[in-house]
Write a protein that holds these residues in place. Structure first.
Motif, PDB file in Angstrom:
ATOM      1  N   ARG A   1       0.850  -1.185   0.000  1.00 35.38           N
ATOM      2  CA  ARG A   1       0.000   0.000   0.000  1.00 35.38           C
ATOM      3  C   ARG A   1       0.890   1.239   0.000  1.00 35.38           C
ATOM      4  NH1 ARG A   1      -4.294   0.351   4.783  1.00 35.38           N
ATOM      5  NH2 ARG A   1      -2.653   1.532   5.836  1.00 35.38           N
ATOM      6  N   ILE A   2       0.571   2.210  -0.855  1.00 36.84           N
ATOM      7  CA  ILE A   2       1.428   3.383  -0.977  1.00 36.84           C
ATOM      8  C   ILE A   2       0.708   4.698  -0.679  1.00 36.84           C
ATOM      9  CG2 ILE A   2       1.028   3.807  -3.450  1.00 36.84           C
ATOM     10  CD1 ILE A   2       4.094   4.353  -3.619  1.00 36.84           C
ATOM     11  N   LEU A   3      -0.606   4.748  -0.771  1.00 37.21           N
ATOM     12  CA  LEU A   3      -1.318   5.992  -0.464  1.00 37.21           C
ATOM     13  C   LEU A   3      -1.158   6.319   1.019  1.00 37.21           C
ATOM     14  CD1 LEU A   3      -4.640   5.620  -2.492  1.00 37.21           C
ATOM     15  CD2 LEU A   3      -2.678   7.065  -3.026  1.00 37.21           C
ATOM     16  N   PRO A   4      -0.771   7.541   1.365  1.00 34.27           N
ATOM     17  CA  PRO A   4      -0.529   7.887   2.774  1.00 34.27           C
ATOM     18  C   PRO A   4      -1.817   7.840   3.587  1.00 34.27           C
ATOM     19  CG  PRO A   4      -0.441   9.847   1.391  1.00 34.27           C
ATOM     20  CD  PRO A   4      -0.517   8.678   0.458  1.00 34.27           C
ATOM     21  N   ASP A   5      -1.677   7.380   4.834  1.00 31.86           N
ATOM     22  CA  ASP A   5      -2.854   7.192   5.675  1.00 31.86           C
ATOM     23  C   ASP A   5      -2.717   7.903   7.019  1.00 31.86           C
ATOM     24  OD1 ASP A   5      -5.408   6.252   6.007  1.00 31.86           O
ATOM     25  OD2 ASP A   5      -4.815   4.315   6.822  1.00 31.86           O
ATOM     26  N   ALA A   6      -1.799   8.864   7.127  1.00 34.86           N
ATOM     27  CA  ALA A   6      -1.663   9.621   8.373  1.00 34.86           C
ATOM     28  C   ALA A   6      -2.903  10.481   8.580  1.00 34.86           C
ATOM     29  CB  ALA A   6      -0.420  10.498   8.328  1.00 34.86           C
ATOM     30  N   PRO A   7      -3.553  10.380   9.749  1.00 28.40           N
ATOM     31  CA  PRO A   7      -4.801  11.126   9.954  1.00 28.40           C
ATOM     32  C   PRO A   7      -4.569  12.622  10.137  1.00 28.40           C
ATOM     33  CG  PRO A   7      -4.169   9.988  11.965  1.00 28.40           C
ATOM     34  CD  PRO A   7      -3.194   9.553  10.908  1.00 28.40           C
ATOM     35  N   LEU A   8      -5.494  13.404   9.613  1.00 31.47           N
ATOM     36  CA  LEU A   8      -5.493  14.840   9.835  1.00 31.47           C
ATOM     37  C   LEU A   8      -5.836  15.111  11.300  1.00 31.47           C
ATOM     38  CD1 LEU A   8      -5.343  17.565   8.194  1.00 31.47           C
ATOM     39  CD2 LEU A   8      -7.831  17.486   8.151  1.00 31.47           C
ATOM     40  N   ARG A   9      -5.083  15.999  11.934  1.00 31.17           N
ATOM     41  CA  ARG A   9      -5.313  16.281  13.355  1.00 31.17           C
ATOM     42  C   ARG A   9      -6.430  17.319  13.481  1.00 31.17           C
ATOM     43  NH1 ARG A   9       0.547  17.460  15.607  1.00 31.17           N
ATOM     44  NH2 ARG A   9      -0.670  17.894  17.485  1.00 31.17           N
ATOM     45  N   VAL A  10      -7.647  16.822  13.385  1.00 31.56           N
ATOM     46  CA  VAL A  10      -8.818  17.690  13.296  1.00 31.56           C
ATOM     47  C   VAL A  10      -8.965  18.554  14.542  1.00 31.56           C
ATOM     48  CG1 VAL A  10     -11.326  17.736  13.078  1.00 31.56           C
ATOM     49  CG2 VAL A  10      -9.985  16.091  11.744  1.00 31.56           C
ATOM     50  N   GLU A  11      -8.768  17.984  15.723  1.00 31.55           N
ATOM     51  CA  GLU A  11      -8.957  18.747  16.954  1.00 31.55           C
ATOM     52  C   GLU A  11      -7.958  19.887  17.055  1.00 31.55           C
ATOM     53  OE1 GLU A  11     -11.380  18.641  19.212  1.00 31.55           O
ATOM     54  OE2 GLU A  11     -12.297  17.249  17.791  1.00 31.55           O
ATOM     55  N   ALA A  12      -6.711  19.634  16.631  1.00 31.78           N
ATOM     56  CA  ALA A  12      -5.702  20.693  16.676  1.00 31.78           C
ATOM     57  C   ALA A  12      -6.032  21.807  15.692  1.00 31.78           C
ATOM     58  CB  ALA A  12      -4.325  20.111  16.384  1.00 31.78           C
ATOM     59  N   LEU A  13      -6.601  21.466  14.545  1.00 39.24           N
ATOM     60  CA  LEU A  13      -6.941  22.488  13.552  1.00 39.24           C
ATOM     61  C   LEU A  13      -8.003  23.451  14.068  1.00 39.24           C
ATOM     62  CD1 LEU A  13      -7.056  20.505  10.181  1.00 39.24           C
ATOM     63  CD2 LEU A  13      -5.220  21.919  11.083  1.00 39.24           C
ATOM     64  N   LYS A  14      -8.803  23.015  15.014  1.00 37.86           N
ATOM     65  CA  LYS A  14      -9.852  23.874  15.552  1.00 37.86           C
ATOM     66  C   LYS A  14      -9.299  25.009  16.401  1.00 37.86           C
ATOM     67  CE  LYS A  14     -13.362  20.197  15.756  1.00 37.86           C
ATOM     68  NZ  LYS A  14     -14.228  19.386  16.651  1.00 37.86           N
ATOM     69  N   ARG A  15      -8.042  24.874  16.847  1.00 39.98           N
ATOM     70  CA  ARG A  15      -7.509  25.814  17.821  1.00 39.98           C
ATOM     71  C   ARG A  15      -6.760  26.996  17.209  1.00 39.98           C
ATOM     72  NH1 ARG A  15      -6.497  20.870  20.824  1.00 39.98           N
ATOM     73  NH2 ARG A  15      -4.363  20.766  20.025  1.00 39.98           N
ATOM     74  N   PHE A  16      -6.526  26.998  15.905  1.00 38.48           N
ATOM     75  CA  PHE A  16      -5.746  28.092  15.339  1.00 38.48           C
ATOM     76  C   PHE A  16      -6.126  28.319  13.883  1.00 38.48           C
ATOM     77  CE2 PHE A  16      -3.492  24.419  13.894  1.00 38.48           C
ATOM     78  CZ  PHE A  16      -2.788  24.784  12.760  1.00 38.48           C
ATOM     79  N   ASP A  17      -5.714  29.477  13.366  1.00 36.88           N
ATOM     80  CA  ASP A  17      -5.865  29.829  11.957  1.00 36.88           C
ATOM     81  C   ASP A  17      -4.480  30.106  11.390  1.00 36.88           C
ATOM     82  OD1 ASP A  17      -8.665  29.684  12.119  1.00 36.88           O
ATOM     83  OD2 ASP A  17      -8.778  31.751  12.841  1.00 36.88           O
TER      84      ASP A  17
END
Length: 665
Positions: free
Chosen positions: A353-369
């Protein structure tokens, strides 16, 4: 004596009398009123268990309190916000009339301070008054000099999963250039990872009366190290500080975790920059460093407009190694370090398998722009000649856009707009990628295709929308269309002959030394309709002067399987033409080409049978291409139309192309 003058003199006399009483008594009689007024104003219990002094000496305010304590709000984990065996201070009187309060001298003995945020992040222990009001940023008065003994400072932020416990002491410096040092050291944790911190404030002899302080700070969290050094205007005064910062570690994202900010992973890095504070901005300027085998320069500003963390950056790299781009899209940086490009491949359930599967850190994205511009002059890559990358990233309350993201590729130009919407569940990603006409010879040169004799170009567009918090998940259920268009051009005869397995003509031209004679391409389209993560051929159709290349099948973003069959029907009579599909199978990470298809083997068996029963000439008949391929109408091909819209040159609907369904015919 005039009455106004008498009044003025009377006021002066009263003030002097009050000053004299306070000075003689040291203001000890104000202990009770101080406790009551402070308790009322702070809405916290304030107590002084020992001696108390409050007077003018002679102009600045002298304050002394033994066994002083200030209570915490009920929700806090500690009973007291502050307590100390002794607090002694000289406060600039007139600074109390301005927003910039100044303490010229401060002494604390065995003090303990508790700086803590509530679990919901709305309140903190240092915002006094109404306990229900929203917590304000910490704003310390300017402290020019300080002597601290046996004092500890505790800080906790549950939402950031951050805590620290630091001890502070004043020690006599060995270097005679300094009168004394305020040394600090301690430990803490962030998101389950422990760290240590140490350093000191060094006060030069010649500037002890309100002068500059030399700061030296070191922090370490596992392999991540930060060193800050430079000059502070005052012991607690950061505004206008002239500092230098050095940071190094295995992954920049670990460093930004200290801010509660999520950035893409990187390979190992080292960064140097100037650091200062101006208003609500922390400015990292003259930034220079490396990550992996790539350079990095630029500036970064961190601010808190409207109490929300904001990152603004303008960064540039001269040369970026292709491996260093991998972590940006979700590949494991440690595996890339250890294994190179093969570190992008994982084996899951026995399948590569070669497609990257690292999860987006959704909770951290909520804290900043964020607003980030990043440019790369050149990418160091063996197969892809990529240069002049320009990216504009914007994060606005969990809506992340990469628009535009552009770069030069093999004489062509790729532009894209990517939107990742993490405002709801699940995360929704929209991809729109466009490739301008690009020379095929240059594009495929990295795979051993020579440019000489190949004048064909291709252009492409990918429009997909999928759900999921990683690249792999969003593609695994995506919907949309992929289209690669090949306008008129030329290609080596060898390439087209092999595609149809026309052994007779191939060998003939090889002996005639005409192997590099160009073959005309009229038009071509390699397109897929993507439904729920499966891309079905819709259509694969390439029309050349000699043959028509057709394809059926599908590729799957779900399990990364390839299942395609490509065949070339000749427009001219030819002997020894395989006339059978070439199988393209395997997985994205391990594609396989199988020119000996089941159909070809069956025809070879039939030919062998005919040769045995009849004559050798009969065996050749199984490999004869009668040359009945239907030339394509290039209008629908060049417009990227779906299979249903494709036509022959005579205007008839084609029945020999993939229909956009996932089955292989």
């Amino acid at each position: 004596m005039p009455l106004p003058l008498k009044i003025v003199l009377g006021i002066v006399a009263l003030l002097f009398a009050a000053w004299a009483v306070l000075y003689i008594t040291k203001g000890r009689f104000l202990k009770g009123p101080f406790e009551r007024i402070a308790t009322s104003n702070l809405e916290r219990k304030v107590e002084v268990g020992g001696d108390f002094q409050l007077y003018f000496a002679p102009i600045n305010i002298k304050f002394l309190a033994e066994k002083i304590s200030i209570a915490n709000p009920q929700w806090a984990s500690e009973k007291h916000f502050f307590k100390a065996d002794l607090v002694e201070a000289r406060i600039a009187t007139f600074s109390l009339l301005t927003p910039d309060e100044r303490i010229n001298w401060l002494r604390i003995v065995k003090g303990n301070a508790d700086l803590e945020w509530s679990a919901d992040g709305d309140r903190n222990t240092w915002t006094f008054g109404d306990p229900r009001q929203r917590g304000k940023p910490l704003d310390l008065p300017t402290i020019r000099r300080a002597l601290v003994a046996g004092t500890r400072l505790r800080y906790a932020h549950p939402q950031l999963q951050f805590h620290a416990d630091v001890g502070i002491d004043t020690v006599r410096a060995r270097d005679t250039k300094f009168e004394n040092d305020i040394r600090f050291s301690g430990s803490g944790g962030i998101r389950g990872r422990p760290f240590t911190v140490s350093g000191g404030l060094l006060s030069p002899n010649e500037t002890v009366a309100g002068g500059e302080n030399q700061l030296a700070l070191q922090a370490q969290a596992g392999p991540t190290r930060i060193e800050v050094s430079g000059t502070l205007p005052g012991a607690t005064e950061i505004e206008g500080a002239d500092l230098r910062m050095q940071a190094r570690g295995p992954n920049l994202s670990l460093l930004f975790d200290f801010l509660g900010v999520a950035i893409p992973d990187t390979r190992q890095y080292r960064i140097n920059s100037h650091l200062t504070k101006s208003g609500d901005e922390w400015r990292f300027t003259h930034l220079r460093g490396r990550f992996g085998d790539s350079d990095l320069a630029g500036r970064l500003t961190i601010s808190m407009p409207q109490d929300r963390l904001h990152l603004n950056a303008d960064l540039a790299s001269k040369v970026v190694d292709i491996l260093d781009i991998g972590p940006f899209i979700g590949y494991n940086p440690q595996k890339l370090d250890a294994q190179g490009a093969s570190g992008a491949v994982e084996v899951v359930g026995g399948r590569p398998r070669i497609l990257p599967d690292a999860p987006l850190r959704v909770e951290a994205l909520k804290r900043f722009d964020a607003n980030v511009k990043y440019s790369i002059a050149r990418v160091r890559a063996e197969s892809f000649p990529i240069s002049n990358i320009a990216m504009a990233l914007k994060l606005d309350r969990s809506l992340l856009t990469l628009s535009p993201l552009t770069f030069d590729l093999a004489g062509g130009f790729l532009s894209s707009d990517i939107e990742i919407n993490a405002r709801g569940e699940p995360v929704r990603t929209a991809y729109d990628i466009r490739l301008s006409p690009t020379p095929m010879g240059r594009l495929l040169a990295g795979w051993g295709v020579e440019q000489s004799g190949t004048s064909g170009v291709l252009k492409a567009r990918v429009q997909l929308t999928g759900l999921g918090n990683s690249v792999r998940k969003s593609l695994a259920n995506s919907n949309g269309r992929i289209a690669i268009i090949i306008p008129a051009g030329t290609m080596w005869t060898r390439n087209t002959e092999l595609s149809e397995l026309d052994v007779g003509t191939f060998v003939q031209k090889m002996f005639e030394k005409k192997l590099k004679k160009p073959v005309s391409i009229n038009c071509g389209l390699v397109a897929f309709t993507v439904r729920n993560g499966v891309a079905a051929a819709d259509p694969i159709l390439i029309d050349t002067a000699k043959n028509v290349v057709l394809g059926n099948g599908a590729i799957s973003f779900r399990d990364e399987r390839i299942d395609l069959a490509v065949r070339a029907d000749s427009k001219k009579f030819s002997l020894f033409s395989g006339q059978s599909p070439i199988g393209v199978g395997g997985y994205f990470a391990e594609p396989k080409i199988d020119p000996i298809s089941g159909e070809l083997l069956a025809r070879a068996g039939a030919g062998l049978g005919l040769a045995t029963i009849a004559s050798p000439l009969a065996g050749i008949l199984a490999f004869v291409d009668i040359g009945d391929a239907k030339a394509a109408s290039c209008g629908p091909v060049l417009s990227g139309a779906r299979a249903v819209a494709q036509r022959t040159k005579k205007g008839k609907a084609r029945d020999d192309v993939g229909t956009g369904k996932a089955s292989v015919s």
